[in-house]
Design a protein around this motif. Structure first.
Motif, PDB file in Angstrom:
ATOM      1  N   GLU A 172       0.832  -1.286  -0.045  1.00 19.68           N
ATOM      2  CA  GLU A 172      -0.103  -0.042   0.070  1.00 19.68           C
ATOM      3  C   GLU A 172       0.824   1.327  -0.003  1.00 19.68           C
ATOM      4  O   GLU A 172       0.339   2.282  -0.611  1.00 19.68           O
ATOM      5  CB  GLU A 172      -0.917  -0.096   1.449  1.00 19.68           C
ATOM      6  N   PHE A 175       1.274   2.915  -3.210  1.00 19.64           N
ATOM      7  CA  PHE A 175       0.177   3.461  -4.279  1.00 19.64           C
ATOM      8  C   PHE A 175      -0.005   4.829  -3.856  1.00 19.64           C
ATOM      9  O   PHE A 175       0.023   5.317  -2.534  1.00 19.64           O
ATOM     10  CB  PHE A 175      -1.048   2.651  -3.945  1.00 19.64           C
ATOM     11  N   MET A 182      -8.670   2.025  -3.007  1.00 17.62           N
ATOM     12  CA  MET A 182      -7.862   0.973  -2.307  1.00 17.62           C
ATOM     13  C   MET A 182      -8.859   0.038  -1.617  1.00 17.62           C
ATOM     14  O   MET A 182      -8.386  -0.949  -1.444  1.00 17.62           O
ATOM     15  CB  MET A 182      -6.905   1.518  -1.244  1.00 17.62           C
ATOM     16  N   GLN A 256      -1.244  -1.211 -10.279  1.00 17.23           N
ATOM     17  CA  GLN A 256       0.323  -0.805 -10.217  1.00 17.23           C
ATOM     18  C   GLN A 256       0.473   0.453 -11.420  1.00 17.23           C
ATOM     19  O   GLN A 256       1.124   1.264 -11.345  1.00 17.23           O
ATOM     20  CB  GLN A 256       1.433  -1.720 -10.193  1.00 17.23           C
ATOM     21  N   TRP A 259      -1.739   3.262 -10.513  1.00 19.51           N
ATOM     22  CA  TRP A 259      -1.827   4.097  -9.257  1.00 19.51           C
ATOM     23  C   TRP A 259      -0.475   4.061  -8.509  1.00 19.51           C
ATOM     24  O   TRP A 259      -0.175   4.670  -7.532  1.00 19.51           O
ATOM     25  CB  TRP A 259      -2.723   3.844  -8.288  1.00 19.51           C
ATOM     26  N   ARG A 260       0.600   3.085  -8.906  1.00 22.68           N
ATOM     27  CA  ARG A 260       1.741   2.953  -8.094  1.00 22.68           C
ATOM     28  C   ARG A 260       2.712   4.154  -8.013  1.00 22.68           C
ATOM     29  O   ARG A 260       2.694   5.111  -9.462  1.00 22.68           O
ATOM     30  CB  ARG A 260       2.804   1.804  -8.676  1.00 22.68           C
TER      31      ARG A 260
END
Length: 279
Positions: A172, A175, A182, A256, A259-260
């Protein structure tokens, strides 16, 4: 396009390509669990993808993505863009990232060879066969079987790390997404990481138990692990759960890609990367 933006695109396209590969693996593993075929590994998944409409174009996109992902892993390992540091744990993580980069580069090489072979086969099946023969030669280097037991430690450690990472949801912190996103990404990613960890641990078990039967450059892979799960009591159910888990891991990879956090606060990173690859 700025260098930093290019590196972000490099990383995100790489995560997406990994997602495509695992989505196909999980899909065919689920079909096998339901009695509709055999599980697939990354290589056979790419072969199946090549046989689909627009397959050559799709495999070409995956090749580019895997090369991008391998380059991103190299950058993560050598330039420490995720700030793992130089402690024992940090070095171990970075070595793992480097190994991941190498494995993805080899998979990209296989996909590229497959693509070239497929394109040539329409003109000359003999030339396509020669391309496959070259790949077979590269992948058939022989070492002592004793090395198999050392090799088995790699998927064992990777599998345990995946399970711990999924259980603790330590992913997490990488992110950049709000809680609404999430809420869906978290359980999907945890399930996917644990399922992939189970598959890697079984690969390690297959290596350790059958070391005398495997050559160092031909160890069992995801397909063998899926076959092993299917042979267990209620194996179809176990295989179904792991297959869905691998598709969940594909979802984690796609998350990922979107949003990574992609850290770019590395001095002269593009120049360093070009220098390392000899450009």
């Amino acid at each position: 396009m700025s260098p930093n933006r290019g590196l972000v695109l490099l990383a995100r396209s790489g995560y997406a390509a990994r997602g495509v590969v695992y989505l196909i693996i999980g899909f065919f593993a689920l079909l096998a669990a339901l009695g509709s075929g055999q599980p697939a590994d990354s290589h056979s998944s790419l072969e199946k993808l090549l046989g689909q409409p627009f397959g050559h174009a799709l495999v070409g996109v995956v090749v580019v993505g895997l090369i991008a992902f391998a380059a991103w892993r190299l950058l993560q390992a050598t330039r420490d863009v995720d700030h793992h540091g130089k402690s024992f744990k940090g070095i171990a993580i970075r070595v793992g990232l480097l190994a991941g980069g190498i494995s993805n580069a080899l998979l990209a090489f296989f996909a590229l060879t497959l693509l070239i072979s497929g394109l040539k086969s329409s003109k000359s099946s003999e030339e396509g066969g020669k391309t496959q023969d070259l790949l077979s030669t590269v992948l058939s280097w022989d070492y002592s079987n004793l090395l198999i037991y050392l090799v088995a430690l790699v998927p064992l450690v990777v599998g345990i790390i995946h399970i711990i990472k999924g259980w603790k949801a330590s992913f997490e912190k990488y992110f950049e997404a709000d809680e609404h996103v999430m809420r869906y990404v978290r359980p999907l990613s945890r399930f996917g990481l644990i399922a992939r960890g189970v598959a890697f641990i079984e690969i390690a078990a297959l290596l350790a138990l059958g070391g005398s039967r495997y050559q160092a450059m031909h160890p069992p892979g995801i397909k063998d692990a899926m076959n092993g799960l299917e042979s267990l009591p209620m194996g179809w159910l176990v295989l179904s759960v792991v297959a869905v888990g691998l598709m969940a891991f594909a979802g984690y990879s796609f998350a990922q890609a979107f949003w990574r956090k992609i850290n770019m606060d590395v001095p002269d990173a593009p120049h360093a990367l070009r220098k390392r690859v000899g450009l």
